[in-house]
Design a protein around this motif. Structure first.
Motif, PDB file in Angstrom:
ATOM      1  N   VAL A  18       8.087   8.813  12.245  1.00  0.00           N
ATOM      2  CA  VAL A  18       8.378   7.883  11.153  1.00  0.00           C
ATOM      3  C   VAL A  18       7.979   8.569   9.849  1.00  0.00           C
ATOM      4  CG1 VAL A  18       7.868   5.637  10.162  1.00  0.00           C
ATOM      5  CG2 VAL A  18       8.010   5.893  12.637  1.00  0.00           C
ATOM      6  N   ALA A  19       8.972   8.873   9.017  1.00  0.00           N
ATOM      7  CA  ALA A  19       8.737   9.659   7.811  1.00  0.00           C
ATOM      8  C   ALA A  19       8.553   8.760   6.594  1.00  0.00           C
ATOM      9  CB  ALA A  19       9.885  10.630   7.580  1.00  0.00           C
ATOM     10  N   LEU A  20       7.525   9.050   5.819  1.00  0.00           N
ATOM     11  CA  LEU A  20       7.295   8.370   4.546  1.00  0.00           C
ATOM     12  C   LEU A  20       7.719   9.307   3.422  1.00  0.00           C
ATOM     13  CD1 LEU A  20       3.745   6.818   5.152  1.00  0.00           C
ATOM     14  CD2 LEU A  20       5.960   5.740   5.460  1.00  0.00           C
ATOM     15  N   THR A  21       8.600   8.826   2.541  1.00  0.00           N
ATOM     16  CA  THR A  21       9.055   9.611   1.398  1.00  0.00           C
ATOM     17  C   THR A  21       8.802   8.824   0.116  1.00  0.00           C
ATOM     18  OG1 THR A  21      11.295   8.730   1.684  1.00  0.00           O
ATOM     19  CG2 THR A  21      10.799  10.834   2.745  1.00  0.00           C
TER      20      THR A  21
ATOM     21  N   GLY B 132      10.402  -3.887  -2.387  1.00  0.00           N
ATOM     22  CA  GLY B 132       9.474  -4.736  -1.640  1.00  0.00           C
ATOM     23  C   GLY B 132       8.038  -4.281  -1.863  1.00  0.00           C
ATOM     24  N   VAL B 133       7.200  -5.189  -2.296  1.00  0.00           N
ATOM     25  CA  VAL B 133       5.823  -4.795  -2.652  1.00  0.00           C
ATOM     26  C   VAL B 133       4.987  -4.459  -1.423  1.00  0.00           C
ATOM     27  CG1 VAL B 133       5.833  -6.114  -4.790  1.00  0.00           C
ATOM     28  CG2 VAL B 133       5.090  -7.219  -2.672  1.00  0.00           C
ATOM     29  N   SER B 134       5.413  -4.878  -0.241  1.00  0.00           N
ATOM     30  CA  SER B 134       4.630  -4.610   0.957  1.00  0.00           C
ATOM     31  C   SER B 134       4.989  -3.279   1.614  1.00  0.00           C
ATOM     32  CB  SER B 134       4.842  -5.737   1.979  1.00  0.00           C
ATOM     33  OG  SER B 134       6.211  -5.840   2.333  1.00  0.00           O
ATOM     34  N   LYS B 135       5.975  -2.560   1.072  1.00  0.00           N
ATOM     35  CA  LYS B 135       6.363  -1.278   1.648  1.00  0.00           C
ATOM     36  C   LYS B 135       5.281  -0.233   1.405  1.00  0.00           C
ATOM     37  CE  LYS B 135      10.425  -2.663   3.033  1.00  0.00           C
ATOM     38  NZ  LYS B 135      10.774  -2.742   4.466  1.00  0.00           N
TER      39      LYS B 135
ATOM     40  N   ARG C 239       4.730  -1.612  -5.367  1.00  0.00           N
ATOM     41  CA  ARG C 239       4.262  -2.771  -6.139  1.00  0.00           C
ATOM     42  C   ARG C 239       4.123  -2.412  -7.616  1.00  0.00           C
ATOM     43  NH1 ARG C 239       1.076  -7.385  -4.797  1.00  0.00           N
ATOM     44  NH2 ARG C 239       0.838  -6.600  -2.675  1.00  0.00           N
ATOM     45  N   VAL C 240       3.638  -1.188  -7.890  1.00  0.00           N
ATOM     46  CA  VAL C 240       3.465  -0.749  -9.279  1.00  0.00           C
ATOM     47  C   VAL C 240       4.822  -0.614  -9.960  1.00  0.00           C
ATOM     48  CG1 VAL C 240       2.600   1.113 -10.743  1.00  0.00           C
ATOM     49  CG2 VAL C 240       1.290   0.401  -8.739  1.00  0.00           C
TER      50      VAL C 240
END
Length: 919
Positions: A531-534, A465-468, A478-479
């Motif tokens: 909320v973890a971003l990996t 998903g490009v909006s993630k 997106r890339v």
């Protein structure tokens, strides 16, 4: 000395004081100030009311006065109850409709300095034996942009015995007004006489908390805005036995609550995308592979290079985002708004009316243009833009969470949060992990345990998903999606290198934790959800690993674990649980009852011990190289906390406990970690859906020996596996339909008594100890009322009927249909009618009728029955298979003594199957 033309002289002294500024705004409140009360004959109290208007500040500056029991009739002219500067709207009692000759009556006074008399409109008046209701529409001189106008309802319920029909009648009127005016601010006050809107309109908030007659709260005020008013009692009028209530606005407009934001965004134009793809096409990736010494250096170099190419080819743009600013509010609309403000100060009513019409036309034109834009996106199947437009038009799923609510935004506080989120990593198992790695390396195979191709990587990248959000590595999904053809080869090399060396790059194990408030008031760190971003690339690698791991361990999974298994869902977990309840509770004469213990883990995924999980995977015959890779994946994980509002980050710490939050593998690894937690007693079932665990004990003659033993065994299991039970959130429910059933003693865990509750939300369904489903329907309708408001707002744009249907199906129908097959047959007729009423409302808004409650229920039953009959491993498959009558194809209905069992899932499915078979 003459000041420059661009400088404005500031007023000083009396002209610039606080009182001067307050007086300038006294007739421009954000919401109308209201005085309401039961006066018991208004005509006899006019002298005191005139005195209050002259000498009392609360009355002098009030926007509206709402009175019940005015006792006015046709013999009393308006001149007797007029107040200078106020517009009077009366609703006298009709003797024929109310079946009462005297008393009653409602009225509303509107301050002409707050709202011009020409902008006061009677919307509705009704008089019946149940209630007298007066609805007035008002367009004041000033109102926040989020509201189109004000609709005020004055209500008088004469008798507490008619509270329920009065509430139903009032709610019908409210729903009709909401459909016609979805953007209006709705306020409802009056003498409700123990009538409540809580059950019927749960999206309305009650503001009066002080007694209005002796110790009782009879005069209430509801509105569709939370925290709109603060209420305080004021002196009653003469001999009336009700105190007056002053409702003071406590609402702040959105423009004041949110500041404009300056955002930097990438301009992803077709030319920029083409340049990026071209630059990556010309890259010789072998140069990076040859120059890197290990996988960590290669991963870091490739990530930095891709981000560098993005920065060079995709330009940045700064945009200023204003709160409450919609796309249809164009520059032309803003100019007219400023023009209106200027004319308002000149007190020219005719010109102001002309400018208002011009503004209405401009806004309507802007909305029509935006609506056409969304219609074109729908025709072109661009659903992302369609849903973005739907959210803007309806305010659906508006994210009110903000890190501005954090009690502290300093670096020290971020470090404290980071230590708190890593609090389970306090034991040192480095020796055990070292021995385990040595043993696994001795048993490893010469060939690589998993190999992925560039095509597989390309397919996974194309699904992103490009909006993630990007992870700590800054690599945008997106890339990866747009350049999947260019990047799939080099990332396939990194993935295979990771599998070959059983090493996960440190950059991909890194976690950025964003603390998000769970509630409005934050009392402790546990009120902040981590909320973890990996890394997005690592999530792709995990999906490829999960696809290979699931078939290997499928036979070792607990049959009562309903998560991460094909043809299993929360529906199956609840259906299995309810079927055991219904069949057991059939025989209450034998002393049957049920006790359910709902376990709650503290940060379940964060308590996994890697060496214990590795040993369990060995018992499941998982390859040693595979286990070694998972062990590396779970250990030495760097993490830090980022507070976005202040832009500060904590120090980086390393964790060796738990599975990283927000990753693909974490939930499945937890199911493997707890696969051996099973019930050994026939009368007890341990039903699991990931970390949601419930122990169902079927009691006979109050014998709870096995139930208590299973709880004790599970407590020991959690201690040996370092799982932390949260006793405060663990609840027990007792279901006993016997008239003289003994009250069982409370369950004790860790020397604490477990709280016993009458209802509990399990897997999104509200269970209660009477199995009536009334609480679940109430909770469901509470969600749906706000979404119905969104549907009404979309209707004002005259949007395509297909888009309205899509919104209803996705966000409204999906809510009440959730797990319908588990509770739909046993819901009360009253609750079914409430849902059907909502469906009919939605049909009127959309323009075509929608499937009813019963038709959807039957359709879902048939679908589920077909799936269970095709799945021999389903827990309920044998029950249907044993019910089949040989040679006839029909099924035998189970013997049911009670209606709750007769209308439950299994008998209903058999009944439908036999009806279809006869056809």
């Amino acid at each position: 000395m003459e000041l420059p033309g661009e400088m404005k002289k500031r007023k000083r002294g009396k002209a610039g004081g606080v009182r001067k500024r307050l007086n300038a705004r006294k007739f421009k409140p954000y919401l109308p100030s209201i005085i309401t009360g039961n006066v018991q004959s208004l005509n006899n109290k006019m002298d005191e009311l005139h005195s209050c208007m002259s000498y009392t500040r609360e009355f002098k500056h009030i926007s509206m006065m709402s009175y019940t029991e005015t006792w006015l009739n046709g013999t009393i002219p308006d001149s007797c109850v007029d107040i200078n500067g106020f517009t009077l709207i009366r609703g006298d009692r009709d003797p024929e409709l109310s079946q009462k000759q005297k008393g009653g009556g409602v009225c509303l006074y509107v301050n002409e300095q707050w709202c011009h008399p020409n902008h006061v409109t009677l919307k509705h008046y009704s008089c019946s034996t149940n209630a007298e209701i007066l609805a007035v529409g008002l367009r004041p001189y000033y109102l926040p942009r989020e509201f189109s106008h004000v609709i005020h309802l004055t209500v008088y319920v004469p008798n507490r015995n008619v509270a329920t029909p009065a509430a139903n009648e009032l709610c019908t009127i409210i729903q009709d007004l909401e459909i016609a005016h979805p953007n209006a601010f709705m306020v409802i006050d009056g003498d409700f006489n123990h009538c409540s809107l809580k059950r019927n309109n749960t999206n309305y908030y009650q503001h009066v908390q002080c007694p209005t007659r002796d110790a009782a709260i009879l005069d209430l005020c509801y509105s569709n805005v939370k925290g709109a008013y603060t209420a305080k009692p004021i002196t009653k009028l003469e001999r009336s036995d009700h105190d007056m209530i002053l409702l003071q606005p406590a609402y702040r407009p959105i423009v004041q609550r949110q500041k404009p934001k300056l955002l930097t965004v990438k301009q992803w134009s077709p030319a920029a995308i083409e340049d990026l793809q071209a630059s990556l096409d010309l890259t010789d990736w072998d140069v990076f592979i040859d120059a890197s010494e290990d996988i960590d250096e290669l991963t870091q170099t490739i990530t930095d290079y891709v981000n560098f190419c993005v920065d060079c080819t995709v330009p940045d743009k700064q945009i200023k985002v204003y709160p409450n600013n919609k796309p249809w509010i164009t520059k032309e609309v803003k100019k007219i708004i400023n023009k209106k403000k200027k004319i308002f100060g000149q007190n020219n009513r005719d010109e102001l009316r002309a400018v208002q019409k011009e503004l209405d036309r401009a806004i309507k034109k802007g909305k029509d243009l935006y609506k056409c834009k969304i219609d074109s996106h729908f025709t072109g199947n661009n659903m992302k833009e369609v849903w973005a437009g739907i959210r803007l038009m309806s305010c659906y799923m508006k994210d009110n969470r903000s890190t501005d609510k954090l009690p502290n935004t300093s670096r020290e506080y971020a470090n404290e949060l980071n230590v708190f989120y890593n609090r389970f990593d306090h034991l040192d198992f480095s020796h055990e992990i070292g021995e385990l790695r040595e043993m696994l390396s001795m048993q490893s195979y010469p060939e690589q345990f998993l190999t992925v191709t560039a095509h597989e990587v390309r397919v996974e990248f194309s699904k992103l998903g490009v909006s993630k959000a990007a992870g700590p590595d800054g690599l945008l999904p997106r890339v990866l999606k747009l350049c999947s053809n260019q990047l799939c080869n080099i990332f396939a090399v990194i993935f295979n290198m990771s599998f070959n060396t059983q090493t996960v790059p440190t950059l991909w194990k890194r976690s950025c934790i964003i603390p998000i408030p769970k509630k409005n008031s934050i009392a402790c760190m546990n009120d902040l959800r981590p909320v973890a971003l990996t890394s997005v690339a690592m999530k792709t690698c995990e999906r490829l690993v999960l696809r290979h791991l699931k078939p290997m361990v499928d036979q070792f999974l607990d049959p009562m674990q309903f998560a991460y298994r094909s043809n299993r869902s929360t529906e199956d977990a609840i259906l299995y649980s309810l079927e055991s309840l219904y069949s057991h509770l059939e025989h209450t004469t034998l002393g049957n009852s049920v006790r359910i213990l709902f376990f709650d883990f503290s940060s379940a995924f964060n308590t996994i011990q890697p060496h214990i999980l590795a040993n369990k995977l060995l018992e499941m015959n998982v390859q040693c190289d595979f286990i070694n890779w998972i062990l590396n994946y779970l250990t030495n994980r760097p993490q830090y906390v980022s507070i976005r509002s202040s832009g500060c980050n904590s120090d980086v710490i390393f964790s060796n406990t738990g599975a990283p939050q927000g990753t693909v593998l974490a939930p499945f690894l937890f199911t493997l970690y707890t696969a051996d937690a099973r019930s050994s007693a026939e009368s007890c079932s341990l039903v699991k859906f990931a970390d949601d665990t419930a122990l169902i004990g079927l009691m006979t003659k109050d014998d709870d020996t096995q139930y208590i033993e299973q709880i004790s065994d599970f407590e020991k299991y959690c201690e040996s596996n370092f799982l932390v039970l949260n006793v405060n959130k663990t609840k027990e429910m007792v279901i006993d339909f016997r008239k003289c059933g003994a009250i069982p003693s409370p369950v004790r865990i860790k020397a604490h008594d477990v709280e016993r509750v009458d209802h509990y939300t399990y897997l999104g369904v509200v269970l209660d100890n009477s199995l009536s489903w009334h609480s679940h329907v109430d909770a469901t309708l509470k969600k749906l009322n706000s979404r119905m408001h969104c549907l009404r707002k979309m209707k004002t744009f005259q949007i395509d009927e297909r888009i309205l249907t899509m919104f209803y199906t996705s966000t409204i129908c999906g809510v009440w249909k959730y797990n319908l097959i588990s509770w739909g047959g046993n819901a009360r007729k009253e609750d079914q009618n409430r849902i059907d009423s909502l469906i009919r409302q939605a049909g009127r808004i959309i323009g075509n009728s929608q499937p009813s409650y019963s038709s959807c229920y039957i359709h879902l039953l048939q679908q589920k029955l077909d799936k269970i009959l095709k799945d021999a491993d389903h827990p309920l498959h044998r029950q249907f298979q044993n019910a089949v009558i040989p040679q006839s194809g029909r099924m035998r209905l189970p013997t049911a003594k009670t209606n709750r069992h007769l209308f439950s899932f299994v008998p209903q499915c058999i009944r439908i199957h036999n009806q279809n078979y006869n056809r």
